[in-house]
Every structure is written in structure tokens, then in C-alpha cells.
Design a protein around this motif. Sequence first.
Motif, PDB file in Angstrom:
ATOM      1  N   PHE A  79      47.804  36.739  32.217  1.00  0.00           N
ATOM      2  CA  PHE A  79      47.362  38.011  32.767  1.00  0.00           C
ATOM      3  C   PHE A  79      48.508  39.025  32.761  1.00  0.00           C
ATOM      4  CE2 PHE A  79      44.539  34.921  34.939  1.00  0.00           C
ATOM      5  CZ  PHE A  79      43.323  35.375  34.443  1.00  0.00           C
ATOM      6  N   ARG A 137      43.922  45.186  37.135  1.00  0.00           N
ATOM      7  CA  ARG A 137      42.497  44.865  37.090  1.00  0.00           C
ATOM      8  C   ARG A 137      41.736  46.013  36.448  1.00  0.00           C
ATOM      9  NH1 ARG A 137      44.428  41.701  41.237  1.00  0.00           N
ATOM     10  NH2 ARG A 137      43.276  39.759  41.600  1.00  0.00           N
ATOM     11  N   TYR A 150      34.953  43.652  30.119  1.00  0.00           N
ATOM     12  CA  TYR A 150      35.343  43.447  31.510  1.00  0.00           C
ATOM     13  C   TYR A 150      34.335  44.012  32.489  1.00  0.00           C
ATOM     14  CZ  TYR A 150      40.160  42.220  30.112  1.00  0.00           C
ATOM     15  OH  TYR A 150      41.263  41.612  29.577  1.00  0.00           O
ATOM     16  N   GLY A 153      37.201  45.265  38.248  1.00  0.00           N
ATOM     17  CA  GLY A 153      37.943  44.382  39.132  1.00  0.00           C
ATOM     18  C   GLY A 153      38.430  43.101  38.496  1.00  0.00           C
ATOM     19  N   GLU A 154      38.010  42.827  37.258  1.00  0.00           N
ATOM     20  CA  GLU A 154      38.494  41.615  36.590  1.00  0.00           C
ATOM     21  C   GLU A 154      39.953  41.762  36.181  1.00  0.00           C
ATOM     22  OE1 GLU A 154      35.997  39.015  33.906  1.00  0.00           O
ATOM     23  OE2 GLU A 154      34.949  40.924  33.678  1.00  0.00           O
ATOM     24  N   LYS A 155      40.684  40.660  36.263  1.00  0.00           N
ATOM     25  CA  LYS A 155      42.088  40.671  35.864  1.00  0.00           C
ATOM     26  C   LYS A 155      42.209  40.933  34.364  1.00  0.00           C
ATOM     27  CE  LYS A 155      43.470  37.240  39.348  1.00  0.00           C
ATOM     28  NZ  LYS A 155      44.073  35.889  39.547  1.00  0.00           N
ATOM     29  N   ALA A 182      43.004  50.860  34.218  1.00  0.00           N
ATOM     30  CA  ALA A 182      43.066  49.773  35.191  1.00  0.00           C
ATOM     31  C   ALA A 182      43.488  50.281  36.564  1.00  0.00           C
ATOM     32  CB  ALA A 182      44.047  48.708  34.695  1.00  0.00           C
ATOM     33  N   GLN A 187      43.492  45.686  45.106  1.00  0.00           N
ATOM     34  CA  GLN A 187      42.537  44.693  45.576  1.00  0.00           C
ATOM     35  C   GLN A 187      42.540  44.678  47.107  1.00  0.00           C
ATOM     36  OE1 GLN A 187      40.797  43.501  43.276  1.00  0.00           O
ATOM     37  NE2 GLN A 187      39.936  41.505  43.757  1.00  0.00           N
TER      38      GLN A 187
END
Length: 279
Positions: A79, A137, A150, A153-155, A182, A187
Motif C-alpha cells: 500500500f 485512501r 476503487y 475509502g479503500e487503501k 486520495a 480515516q
Amino acid sequence: MSESDKYPAESDRRRFVKGVVGGAALAGVGTAGSVTVNSLTSAAGAGGGQTTAMAIENTGGPAPRGMPQIPVEITDDGFLRGKWPEVTTETQQGVEIQVAKEDMPGGVTYSGEWFQYCGLEGYENIEPNYESDNIFRASSTGYDWQTEEYEAGEKVRADSFENYKEWGNGIGEAGVGKPISATWRSQDANNTIPVVVIRSELIEEAAKDNEWLQASTENGFIAWLNVCTHFCCVPGYKTTEDSASYGAENGVYCPCHQSTYDPFSIVETIFVANPRPDD
């Protein structure tokens, strides 16, 4: 810059990396030119004050300086993460406060104060000790490729950029750099910190002879806080055809007031960071 350097035959396109800082000192010659210093001065305050930051260069429009760079690293599980400075306690104007600050290669002191402008100094996620994994994210909106790959909020994964040497969206030239819109340290926070991450061959090439870029980029990935220093708008990299009218079709363009930035030119900026409210 000579014409042969500006338009190298092997790429048939402008070489965008210029003015980046090389060696152990900031006040010297970089990999392709002298360091540029964009400055803005005003009264200092506790927890803020005059700050030296590394930024993507402001190349036009009313913005007073570039937007601050975020050092990038790839985690062991693939990531993309934005590095946050080490947190310590120091005394400023007779008061002990927490600061996020650390010395990095290239003679750069990386500090959380780089991001203390446009009201972000009041964000909980700009506080030095805010708990975050610091992984980028995906935003809820962005480029066509990212909204297909994506959910919000997805990494962000490094392997999503495998076609970075060819990617294009019809704006400017293809193959200059593949971006994603991003968020960072956002978060579970009340406020969102918008960023852009790009992977580019131009960054890979520049980092070969540059201590700061070696420390702040990885595999051609570079990131910055995407908040215009003029009026706090959110600019775009290859997001509108109008950018060509301002020479920014391969750069960053703020449609609100036409400020432009070059994400492949990293420069030293001097400005006054706003103090955090609790300070």
C-alpha cells in the motif's frame, strides 16, 4: 535551459523535472537547475511561524507558492503511505507544545507545519499526535480508472499503477504520470485532507541524483497536499481541457482562479504557517 534539454530527442516531450534540490544543502544547484524559493512573510505565532517546506512549484496565477509535498513510502504489503514526521515536545515562546518534525536526507527538515494553512491548522488530523496509519485512501470521486477500481475509502495499492508509463486520459500527453485522487490521515476524522499521488518516470529519473527525492519518493511515486495556496480551492492534475490555455495540460491547474503548478518540479518554499488553535 537549452532547447536540447527542454525537448530531449529520446522522449519528444518536455522534461518536466527542474529546480529540484540536490545534495545535502538546500541553497545550491539541483539536478537540473538552481533552487527556486517562493516566499510569503507575515507575523509568526506559537506552533506556526516561518516555515521552510518542499513543494510542487507554483508556475503561474495568483497563488503565492507551491503546494507542500508529502513523502511517500510503499508498505510491506504493497500500500502507499504518506510519511508523517516524528512527534516530539519543544518549547516555543515559553510554552511546551508537541511538534511533528524530523530531519531527512537532502538537508530537509520535514514538519507538520508544512500543512498548516487554509484552515487545516485547525483539523484534528493535522495535530502531531493524531493516530493514523497514514495510508492513502481513494477519494469518492476522481479519475475514471480509479472509480472503476476503487470504492471510496479503500487503501491505495502500488500495483494499481503498473501502466503508468502509458496512462493517459486525453488531456495533455500520455505517459507523463498516472494519478489518483486520495485522502490522507482522514480515516475516522471530522475533516478530509485531500491529496494527489502520481507515479511518473520523470520522478524516477530525478531521484537518481537527488537525496531529498530518494528519501521522499519511491518507485516514481510522489504526493502533495492538494489545497491551492491562493484561496484554498482544490486543483486538478489532468482533470480539465481548460488547463491547456494556461500551459498546464501536463501539470496541475486550479480552475477557480487559474493558478498552475508543476508536480515534477520540487522547490523550496518559505512561508508563515498558521498556529494550531490549541497552541
